[in-house]
Scaffold this active site. Structure first.
Site, PDB file in Angstrom:
ATOM      1  CG  HIS A 262      -3.996   7.595  -0.659  1.00 38.10           C
ATOM      2  ND1 HIS A 262      -3.778   6.241  -0.569  1.00 38.10           N
ATOM      3  CD2 HIS A 262      -3.941   8.070   0.614  1.00 38.10           C
ATOM      4  CE1 HIS A 262      -3.621   5.902   0.701  1.00 38.10           C
ATOM      5  NE2 HIS A 262      -3.720   7.002   1.449  1.00 38.10           N
TER       6      HIS A 262
ATOM      7  CE  LYS B 147      -4.510 -17.382  13.542  1.00 39.03           C
ATOM      8  NZ  LYS B 147      -3.994 -18.617  12.944  1.00 39.03           N
TER       9      LYS B 147
ATOM     10  CD  GLU C 136      -2.682   1.347   2.489  1.00 39.50           C
ATOM     11  OE1 GLU C 136      -3.235   2.429   2.753  1.00 39.50           O
ATOM     12  OE2 GLU C 136      -2.800   0.326   3.195  1.00 39.50           O
TER      13      GLU C 136
ATOM     14  CG  ASP D 144      -1.108 -16.372  12.306  1.00 39.52           C
ATOM     15  OD1 ASP D 144      -1.498 -15.995  11.186  1.00 39.52           O
ATOM     16  OD2 ASP D 144      -1.589 -17.351  12.902  1.00 39.52           O
TER      17      ASP D 144
END
Length: 887
Positions: free
Chosen positions: A865, A690, A558, A766
């Site tokens: 951006h 998660k 990004e 993770d």
């Protein structure tokens, strides 16, 4: 029975090397010091004029002694020359260590035996050198060097002692008994020589059984440097040493030696006790000799030089025979060091390096992506199936398949014969071998025989033949890495298998797979590997946190993210830095159990909440790990289902596997008290892992961290390009009110997940745990005397993070952890590295929040951006998969 005892002895010595080495050295020094300090203080020639008993010294004796010394030196030289043929600097070093310490022990024994008379040592050393046998020592070293890990080193040393120990013990016994016969000859010189011989054998045996195996274990432990999962001292041509050595002892020879030793014991017993002359006569003669000696009393003199000068002068003054011996030793040493290497390499070049290659490890490059040493590297035209997929299998295989061994500057592994890893390229001779293969794949039966052959193996099969075996179900596709000679070749073959099943056969063309250390991936990080995904890694910083500066690695695709975070770090640094605290540290696991009735579940819940019940469960839980320590239980019910949330410290590991093991053991213990309890699942989603969950936001999971900073008004205006009032207004209406309107759980922030995920990917965490780890509330207030400064804080209650295990074992990820100074486990304070990494994550999140909120307040977000996060490639010129299909 004997083998088992020797195995236990070997395992003990290899497992406690420091204790054994220190104990052996201490015992040796004690033997020497006890004699030095308890004996008389008369030193002949220095402070006493001792009586001399003239003996006729024949020139033949001097010649024989000189010849003996030269033969001993030549014998040692040839032994080391034979060891050099093995091509291992470790074998040479360990054998040299064995020789040196054996000499030291033997010298100590001789000095003690002769009451500090060093002239006897001069005569004894040649016989000691002649009786040194380095074959047993090198055999034991081979056992250790054939290991893949330190634990395997200990096991192989124990196995080597079990095999070699009984044989060496019997040999030492027979040698002592045979040489000891000479001590009964009545000839004084022969008796002295035989006595020295017996002491030499015993000294060698003592060192071999104690000091040597401990030293081998310690040397290999200290020199262990992993490369493709194997130590740098692991030599492939020692892989068969175990089965070779197991068959070495000959039962017939062993029986003959035992019969000989029994016979010699009878001879010694008869000569020393049965056939011994009258002890009275010998006593009388001894007393006469003693009286005669006492009559000639030594005269004390004043020493003219110091004691060390006296001994130094005795050592420097050399006779002609000593000059000859030292000259021979010097010439052989020069030949061995400077001229032997080229001869050894030319000799070894005639041997087959396929069965005995020595891989030279190279230092890892700066990017920490180590190159996997390839024992056999295929050329680009290796088989009918090319390295890159999409090629038909109908093409013919090349008849000749070169196995190229290249130099250090090439991109492939280097084979160096008879030299260490630091040898120059000139000495590292290279060679190219050829393996002839048929033009067409051979039948499956023949290929299976080659694959299972210990002499050949997968390197003698083409890729087409391996693919043929996989398609015929003879080789499971998931086992390719373990069955091939290198992991990289297994990955390459899997890519070729996969390419024929893809919509676009050339899909994997730009997915790299070469030059990656797959040994760290197998069994730990990923299965069915087809390559690795390069992700750009940027750096934000310096982040001034708790008085230290950190350069924070961030892996992301990004645009603007790293630049924005870097601007936030600069603003924090100009404001004096940030402060952080870890409020709680405890990973959780929430199993679900079921009982026959809800009342039974309530009874179990009540028992778990008592101090006695908790103590029982804690003992069972804590017994499963050195680091896991149960902190508390959070128990709730849903009908007759019982959900138990275990919370525990896990050291520097993220801890899911650790706490799962402890939870399972605790549930089995609980089942002993409540046999009717049924364990439904070790994870009942009450952890919660998660998945978005309010319990993690409220109770916390992993590390709970808070971070704060004050940004001066000048920095807000000049660096962040906005005002304090505007930032506070946007934060309230966006991060607080806006998130509440959306019904967010833990999402009271601008983009914490961006920073968390980027750091997680860079540091081997993770990535899926960013769901809970990104829980964050960002608060802003006006501060300072004029309320123009900006106070900002970020509170993150559930950062699930670790610095050991999983992806943190991969070398690039370890490099990023090393950038932050938190790689691996903290030895001084277990868990501190993981806690420090959590603080860095929270501080970096705050920097990202600061910069993004400033951009929103100033209206710069869209503009930035458009500049940094928008592709400038004309997509109409590129045909995607769907476009191409429709065309």
């Amino acid at each position: 029975m004997l083998s088992r005892l020797f195995r236990m002895h070997g395992l003990f010595v290899a497992s406690h090397p420091w204790e054994v080495i220190v104990g052996t050295v201490t015992l040796t020094i004690c033997m020497m010091s006890m004699n030095m300090f308890t004996g008389n203080n008369k030193i002949c020639g220095w402070n006493y004029e001792c009586p001399k008993f003239e003996e006729d010294v024949l020139s033949s004796d001097i010649i024989i002694l000189t010849i003996t010394r030269c033969i001993a030196i030549l014998y040692i030289y040839f032994q080391f020359q034979n060891l050099r043929q093995l091509g291992s600097k470790y074998i040479l070093g360990i054998a040299g260590l064995f020789t040196i310490f054996s000499s030291f022990v033997f010298s100590t024994v001789v000095i003690h035996f002769l009451d500090k008379e060093l002239t006897g040592l001069n005569e004894a050393l040649p016989f000691f050198l002649l009786l040194i046998d380095l074959s047993r020592a090198s055999a034991l070293a081979k056992f250790a060097l054939s290991s893949n890990s330190q634990d395997e080193v200990r096991e192989n040393i124990a196995r080597g002692m079990a095999i070699l120990g009984p044989t060496f013990t019997l040999d030492a016994l027979v040698e002592c008994l045979v040489i000891g016969v000479g001590t009964m000859s009545g000839v004084r010189q022969l008796e002295i020589m035989c006595c020295f011989g017996c002491m030499s054998v015993l000294a060698n045996y003592f060192v071999f059984m104690t000091f040597f195996p401990a030293c081998v274990s310690l040397v290999l432990e200290l020199s262990r440097e992993s490369r493709e999962g194997r130590p740098i001292w692991q030599l492939s041509h020692f892989a068969r040493v175990l089965e070779e050595e197991e068959n070495k002892p000959n039962p017939v020879t062993q029986r003959v030696k035992m019969i000989m030793s029994l016979g010699l014991v009878l001879v010694h017993a008869h000569s020393r006790w049965i056939a011994d002359p009258s002890p009275q006569n010998s006593t009388t003669e001894h007393s006469k000799v003693s009286l005669g000696l006492d009559e000639d009393v030594s005269k004390r003199i004043e020493p003219s030089v110091s004691l060390w000068q006296f001994y130094l002068s005795k050592m420097i003054s050399m006779d002609i025979e000593q000059v000859v011996t030292l000259s021979l030793a010097f010439l052989l040493a020069v030949k061995y060091i400077f001229f032997e290497q080229a001869e050894t390499e030319s000799t070894l070049s005639l041997k087959n390096p396929i069965t005995s290659p020595v891989v030279t490890p190279k230092k890892a490059p700066d990017n920490c992506c180590r190159r996997e040493p390839l024992l056999v590297r295929r050329s680009e035209k290796l088989s009918s199936v090319e390295e890159e997929p999409g090629v038909s299998q109908d093409r013919k295989v090349e008849v000749i398949k070169p196995l190229v061994v290249e130099t250090e500057s090439a991109s492939r592994a280097t084979f160096v014969l008879g030299a260490s890893g630091t040898s120059p390229p000139v000495a590292a001779r290279t060679q190219e071998l050829e393996i002839e293969l048929p033009s067409e794949p051979r039948p499956n039966e023949e290929c299976l025989q080659i694959l299972e052959s210990a002499e050949k193996g997968a390197k003698f099969l083409s890729d087409a033949e391996i693919i043929q075996l996989v398609n015929a179900k003879h080789i499971p596709a998931y086992k390719l890495e373990t069955l091939m000679e290198t992991h990289e070749r297994g990955v390459s073959i899997r890519r070729q298998l996969l390419s024929t099943k893809l919509p676009e056969p050339s899909s994997l063309q730009y997915l790299p797979y070469r030059d990656y250390n797959y040994s760290l991936v197998m069994g730990a990080c990923c299965e069915n590997v087809i390559g690795y995904m390069p992700i750009p890694v940027g750096v934000a910083g310096p982040l001034c946190l708790d008085g230290k500066e950190y350069q924070v690695p961030m892996a992301t695709t990004e645009g603007c993210l790293v630049a924005s975070t870097n601007r936030g770090c600069r603003a924090i640094g100009l404001g004096g830095g940030a402060s952080s605290r870890v409020l709680a540290d405890g990973m959780t696991r929430g199993p679900v159990v079921r009982l026959p009735r809800a009342c039974d579940s309530a009874e179990v819940k009540a028992w778990l909440e008592t101090p006695e019940g908790f103590a029982v469960i804690k003992d069972a839980f804590d017994s499963t790990s050195r680091f896991a320590r149960l902190q508390k239980l959070h128990v709730t019910m849903a009908g007759r289902n019982l959900y138990i949330r275990f919370q525990s410290k896990t050291g520097d590991a993220m801890g899911m596997n650790m706490i799962s093991k402890g939870t399972e053991k605790a549930l089995l213990k609980l089942q002993e008290f409540f046999p009717e309890m049924q364990i439904l699942a070790v994870s009942g989603n009450y952890c919660t892992d998660k998945k978005p969950a309010a319990i993690n936001w409220i109770e916390g999971r992993g590390k709970t961290v808070v971070c704060e900073a004050v940004i001066p008004a000048k920095v807000v205006r000049e660096v962040l390009k906005t005002t304090t009032e505007a930032m506070i207004d946007v934060n309230i209406n966006k991060n607080l009110v806006g998130s509440a309107m959306a019904g967010s759980i833990g999402g009271y922030n601008a983009h914490a997940a961006n920073i968390v995920t980027a750091i997680y990917i860079a540091c081997g965490q993770d990535a899926a745990q960013n769901v809970g780890s990104s829980n964050c509330i960002t608060l802003m207030e006006a501060s300072g005397p004029t309320n123009e400064d900006l106070y900002i804080s970020c509170t993150m209650p559930s950062i699930e993070i670790g610095t050991v295990g999983g992806g943190t074992n991969l070398l690039p990820q370890q490099a990023c952890l090393q950038m932050l100074g938190v790689q691996g486990a903290c030895k001084d304070n277990p868990g501190e590295n993981a806690r420090q990494l959590a603080r860095i994550v929270c501080g970096t999140v705050m920097a990202g929040e600061l910069s993004l909120m400033a951009a929103l307040a100033a209206g710069h977000l869209v503009r930035s951006h458009m500049v940094h996060n928008r592709s400038k490639i004309n997509l109409q010129d590129l045909q995607g998969t769907c476009t191409k299909k429709s065309a």
